[in-house]
Design a protein around this motif. Structure first.
Motif, PDB file in Angstrom:
ATOM      1  N   ALA A  36       0.838  -1.203   0.000  1.00  0.00           N
ATOM      2  CA  ALA A  36       0.000   0.000   0.000  1.00  0.00           C
ATOM      3  C   ALA A  36       0.872   1.252   0.000  1.00  0.00           C
ATOM      4  O   ALA A  36       0.587   2.214  -0.732  1.00  0.00           O
ATOM      5  CB  ALA A  36      -0.936   0.006   1.209  1.00  0.00           C
ATOM      6  N   LYS A  37       1.962   1.252   0.767  1.00  0.00           N
ATOM      7  CA  LYS A  37       2.873   2.404   0.781  1.00  0.00           C
ATOM      8  C   LYS A  37       3.542   2.587  -0.578  1.00  0.00           C
ATOM      9  O   LYS A  37       3.696   3.709  -1.055  1.00  0.00           O
ATOM     10  CB  LYS A  37       3.933   2.235   1.874  1.00  0.00           C
ATOM     11  N   THR A  38       3.936   1.474  -1.202  1.00  0.00           N
ATOM     12  CA  THR A  38       4.577   1.548  -2.516  1.00  0.00           C
ATOM     13  C   THR A  38       3.612   2.101  -3.554  1.00  0.00           C
ATOM     14  O   THR A  38       3.981   2.955  -4.367  1.00  0.00           O
ATOM     15  CB  THR A  38       5.080   0.157  -2.943  1.00  0.00           C
ATOM     16  N   VAL A  39       2.383   1.635  -3.527  1.00  0.00           N
ATOM     17  CA  VAL A  39       1.372   2.135  -4.457  1.00  0.00           C
ATOM     18  C   VAL A  39       1.115   3.618  -4.210  1.00  0.00           C
ATOM     19  O   VAL A  39       1.024   4.414  -5.151  1.00  0.00           O
ATOM     20  CB  VAL A  39       0.063   1.317  -4.337  1.00  0.00           C
ATOM     21  N   GLU A  40       1.036   4.003  -2.955  1.00  0.00           N
ATOM     22  CA  GLU A  40       0.808   5.408  -2.615  1.00  0.00           C
ATOM     23  C   GLU A  40       1.953   6.287  -3.122  1.00  0.00           C
ATOM     24  O   GLU A  40       1.729   7.360  -3.684  1.00  0.00           O
ATOM     25  CB  GLU A  40       0.659   5.559  -1.105  1.00  0.00           C
ATOM     26  N   LYS A  41       3.186   5.827  -2.963  1.00  0.00           N
ATOM     27  CA  LYS A  41       4.338   6.576  -3.473  1.00  0.00           C
ATOM     28  C   LYS A  41       4.276   6.691  -4.992  1.00  0.00           C
ATOM     29  O   LYS A  41       4.589   7.737  -5.558  1.00  0.00           O
ATOM     30  CB  LYS A  41       5.645   5.900  -3.057  1.00  0.00           C
ATOM     31  N   GLY A  42       3.883   5.605  -5.660  1.00  0.00           N
ATOM     32  CA  GLY A  42       3.765   5.627  -7.118  1.00  0.00           C
ATOM     33  C   GLY A  42       2.704   6.609  -7.588  1.00  0.00           C
ATOM     34  O   GLY A  42       2.910   7.347  -8.549  1.00  0.00           O
ATOM     35  N   VAL A  43       1.588   6.636  -6.910  1.00  0.00           N
ATOM     36  CA  VAL A  43       0.511   7.571  -7.259  1.00  0.00           C
ATOM     37  C   VAL A  43       0.974   9.011  -7.040  1.00  0.00           C
ATOM     38  O   VAL A  43       0.734   9.885  -7.881  1.00  0.00           O
ATOM     39  CB  VAL A  43      -0.762   7.264  -6.436  1.00  0.00           C
ATOM     40  N   ASP A  44       1.656   9.256  -5.934  1.00  0.00           N
ATOM     41  CA  ASP A  44       2.171  10.605  -5.664  1.00  0.00           C
ATOM     42  C   ASP A  44       3.170  11.035  -6.735  1.00  0.00           C
ATOM     43  O   ASP A  44       3.132  12.176  -7.210  1.00  0.00           O
ATOM     44  CB  ASP A  44       2.823  10.675  -4.279  1.00  0.00           C
ATOM     45  N   ALA A  45       4.055  10.124  -7.119  1.00  0.00           N
ATOM     46  CA  ALA A  45       5.054  10.441  -8.149  1.00  0.00           C
ATOM     47  C   ALA A  45       4.377  10.712  -9.493  1.00  0.00           C
ATOM     48  O   ALA A  45       4.748  11.651 -10.210  1.00  0.00           O
ATOM     49  CB  ALA A  45       6.056   9.301  -8.286  1.00  0.00           C
ATOM     50  N   ALA A  46       3.378   9.920  -9.838  1.00  0.00           N
ATOM     51  CA  ALA A  46       2.656  10.124 -11.094  1.00  0.00           C
ATOM     52  C   ALA A  46       1.919  11.460 -11.087  1.00  0.00           C
ATOM     53  O   ALA A  46       1.916  12.181 -12.091  1.00  0.00           O
ATOM     54  CB  ALA A  46       1.671   8.982 -11.325  1.00  0.00           C
ATOM     55  N   GLN A  47       1.319  11.806  -9.977  1.00  0.00           N
ATOM     56  CA  GLN A  47       0.598  13.073  -9.871  1.00  0.00           C
ATOM     57  C   GLN A  47       1.564  14.249  -9.984  1.00  0.00           C
ATOM     58  O   GLN A  47       1.276  15.232 -10.668  1.00  0.00           O
ATOM     59  CB  GLN A  47      -0.169  13.146  -8.557  1.00  0.00           C
ATOM     60  N   GLU A  48       2.718  14.144  -9.352  1.00  0.00           N
ATOM     61  CA  GLU A  48       3.715  15.218  -9.434  1.00  0.00           C
ATOM     62  C   GLU A  48       4.217  15.380 -10.873  1.00  0.00           C
ATOM     63  O   GLU A  48       4.349  16.503 -11.363  1.00  0.00           O
ATOM     64  CB  GLU A  48       4.887  14.915  -8.504  1.00  0.00           C
ATOM     65  N   THR A  49       4.458  14.264 -11.536  1.00  0.00           N
ATOM     66  CA  THR A  49       4.902  14.313 -12.932  1.00  0.00           C
ATOM     67  C   THR A  49       3.830  14.945 -13.814  1.00  0.00           C
ATOM     68  O   THR A  49       4.135  15.781 -14.671  1.00  0.00           O
ATOM     69  CB  THR A  49       5.231  12.892 -13.436  1.00  0.00           C
ATOM     70  N   PHE A  50       2.582  14.580 -13.601  1.00  0.00           N
ATOM     71  CA  PHE A  50       1.481  15.163 -14.372  1.00  0.00           C
ATOM     72  C   PHE A  50       1.417  16.667 -14.166  1.00  0.00           C
ATOM     73  O   PHE A  50       1.241  17.429 -15.124  1.00  0.00           O
ATOM     74  CB  PHE A  50       0.153  14.510 -13.972  1.00  0.00           C
ATOM     75  N   GLU A  51       1.568  17.108 -12.933  1.00  0.00           N
ATOM     76  CA  GLU A  51       1.510  18.542 -12.645  1.00  0.00           C
ATOM     77  C   GLU A  51       2.660  19.282 -13.326  1.00  0.00           C
ATOM     78  O   GLU A  51       2.475  20.383 -13.846  1.00  0.00           O
ATOM     79  CB  GLU A  51       1.533  18.776 -11.132  1.00  0.00           C
ATOM     80  N   GLN A  52       3.847  18.678 -13.341  1.00  0.00           N
ATOM     81  CA  GLN A  52       4.987  19.297 -14.009  1.00  0.00           C
ATOM     82  C   GLN A  52       4.756  19.395 -15.516  1.00  0.00           C
ATOM     83  O   GLN A  52       5.051  20.426 -16.131  1.00  0.00           O
ATOM     84  CB  GLN A  52       6.269  18.505 -13.734  1.00  0.00           C
ATOM     85  N   VAL A  53       4.215  18.332 -16.110  1.00  0.00           N
ATOM     86  CA  VAL A  53       3.943  18.333 -17.544  1.00  0.00           C
ATOM     87  C   VAL A  53       2.873  19.366 -17.872  1.00  0.00           C
ATOM     88  O   VAL A  53       2.982  20.100 -18.867  1.00  0.00           O
ATOM     89  CB  VAL A  53       3.523  16.921 -18.020  1.00  0.00           C
TER      90      VAL A  53
END
Length: 96
Positions: A27-44
């Motif tokens: 669950a922590k790994t998935v949460e980190k992945g979602v956070d990283a994807a959201q941050e990347t989306f915001e940067q793009v």
């Protein structure tokens, strides 16, 4: 309760504990992945917004330059437009 039954009970409890730990880590790994994807989306999205603003500014400058040229040189602009029209007509006409 026999000794072997107690051992089996402890092993089952240990399995539940291990499964719970694995579940928490996943669950922590998935949460980190979602956070990283959201941050990347915001940067793009931010980069796309900047690119759009820059392109808009460049188009505005080109339009201003074109308008200024036509106002200062109306005869040249008409002859140029006529020439471009003839070239396009020749390029796009059907072959007979």
């Amino acid at each position: 309760m026999t000794k072997s039954a107690a051992i089996e009970k402890d092993l089952d409890a240990g399995k539940d504990s291990v499964a719970s730990d694995v579940k928490k880590r996943a669950a922590k790994t998935v949460e980190k992945g979602v956070d990283a994807a959201q941050e990347t989306f915001e940067q793009v999205a931010f980069q796309a917004e900047l690119a759009t603003e820059q392109a808009s500014e460049e188009l505005r400058k080109v339009a201003e330059t074109g308008t200024k040229f036509v106002r200062e040189n109306p005869g040249t602009a008409i002859v140029g437009a006529l020439g471009v029209g003839i070239l396009l007509g020749l390029a796009l006409r059907g072959r007979d």
